[in-house]
Scaffold this active site. Structure first.
Site, PDB file in Angstrom:
ATOM      1  N   LYS A  69      -2.122   0.666  -3.384  1.00 44.55           N
ATOM      2  CA  LYS A  69      -0.807   1.524  -3.223  1.00 44.55           C
ATOM      3  C   LYS A  69      -0.256   0.943  -4.791  1.00 44.55           C
ATOM      4  CE  LYS A  69      -0.740   3.136   1.015  1.00 44.55           C
ATOM      5  NZ  LYS A  69      -1.049   4.206   0.882  1.00 44.55           N
ATOM      6  N   HIS A 103      -7.415  11.877   5.446  1.00 44.63           N
ATOM      7  CA  HIS A 103      -6.410  10.795   5.504  1.00 44.63           C
ATOM      8  C   HIS A 103      -6.601  10.136   7.075  1.00 44.63           C
ATOM      9  CE1 HIS A 103      -2.153   9.515   6.638  1.00 44.63           C
ATOM     10  NE2 HIS A 103      -2.412   8.843   5.611  1.00 44.63           N
TER      11      HIS A 103
END
Ligand SMILES: [Mg+2]
Length: 346
Positions: free
Chosen positions: A168, A299
């Site tokens: 991230k 995803h």
């Protein structure tokens, strides 16, 4: 064969180890399970995950129980696209996107599971597989980890045999991103794929500024640089940056992907089973992307692995660290051998 019953079950518990991205803390393990029964005695199941908001699994369950289930009773469960169309028309007035889409997807997945079980084959075999193992990367670089923790978990992922890792970004200033990217690069080496994911945190100017820096570290893709629905922004960003733009996990339904793909706004398309509309929609989005030469990386994993096996443009399955007992083979997830989805709980 006819559908004779739909059973919905809900759990919602706090996560033992909450994880943080640039915009949210994911602190729940919520699941809505759907089972579809038939007069043949064959059943199909799906599990839909929620990472936030305690009540979401129960609200979705209400939509399935009160709205979707009555509409499919008595239907032939093998007419999967016909049932999808019926449920899309049914939910159009309240909005097919959002939790309606989660519900339609849950039914779609349960129907594929049921079809595979009724024919005694794994679903990927029904879809006409292109491959029998899926290259895997590990999404392990969460923002609640300090640099030492980040290094540790990335080293663990590489030891487990993953091709590369995702981390991230965008939780703090660019200098913080750079410090963390350098640390991960140092652990995984110069050649392993390293992906960065901003979870829609930036506006256009900041996404461009940071994207130019991520490129310098040879990042494989820049995921969700902008709010998911900003097609123009994605197109402009993709024109300016060399690093591929990855997005799609927060787009609802197949129509939401058409312009994005056709206009060159996405370099790696990443539908989410729950939001895109299930295996059927993900498969069709993937084929649409293939027509434009755009690679596909799911995803999440779980039941998505059947779609990944079938698509010609698959590049990766997304995974966390491997649970006990699961092993990669040459950096790839082997496909399930049990009938149906079998990975529906993944
Ligand atoms: Mg993401």
């Amino acid at each position: 064969m006819k559908i004779t019953g739909v059973t919905v079950d809900v759990t919602s518990e706090p996560k033992a180890h909450p994880v943080q991205d640039a915009i949210q803390l994911l602190d729940r393990n919520g699941v809505t399970r759907v089972r579809i029964d038939t007069d043949d005695g064959v059943s199909g199941e799906s599990a839909t995950y929620f990472g936030r908001v305690e009540s979401s699994p129960a609200v979705m369950a209400k939509i399935v129980t009160d709205q979707l289930a009555p509409a499919i009773m008595g239907e032939d469960p093998t007419v999967i696209r016909g049932i999808r169309r019926k449920l899309q028309v049914l939910t159009d007035y309240q909005g097919t996107a959002g939790l309606s889409s989660y519900g339609i997807s849950a039914i779609d997945q349960a129907l594929w599971d049921l079809l595979g079980k009724s024919l005694d084959v794994p679903v990927w075999k029904l879809l006409g597989a292109q491959r029998t193992a899926i290259p895997a990367y590990a999404m392990v670089g969460w923002l609640e980890l300090d640099v030492a923790g980040l290094e540790r978990v990335c080293a663990q992922a590489m030891e487990q045999g993953f091709h590369g890792v995702k981390m991230k970004v965008g939780g703090g200033p660019l200098t913080e991103d750079v410090q963390r990217i350098k640390a991960v690069r140092n652990v995984i080496g110069p050649d392993a794929p390293l992906m960065v994911d901003a979870n829609q945190a930036f506006e256009y100017g900041e996404a461009l500024r940071r994207g130019r820096v991520y490129e310098e570290f040879d990042c494989r893709w820049f995921e969700e640089p902008l709010p998911a629905g900003d097609t123009d922004g994605h197109v402009r960003l993709a024109e300016k940056l060399d690093i591929p733009i990855a997005t799609g996990e927060n787009r609802y339904g197949q129509a939401a992907f058409r312009d994005l793909i056709a206009r060159g706004g996405v370099g790696v398309v990443q539908p989410d089973l729950r939001r895109a509309g299930g295996l059927t929609d993900c498969l069709e989005i993937g084929l649409m992307a293939a027509g434009f030469g755009v690679p596909y990386a799911s995803h999440g994993g779980g039941a998505h692995i059947h779609v990944l096996a079938a698509l010609p443009n698959t590049i990766y399955v997304e995974s966390g660290l491997l649970p006990k007992g699961v092993q990669l083979v040459d950096g790839c997830y082997p496909l399930p051998t049990e009938p149906g989805l079998s990975s529906w709980d993944g």
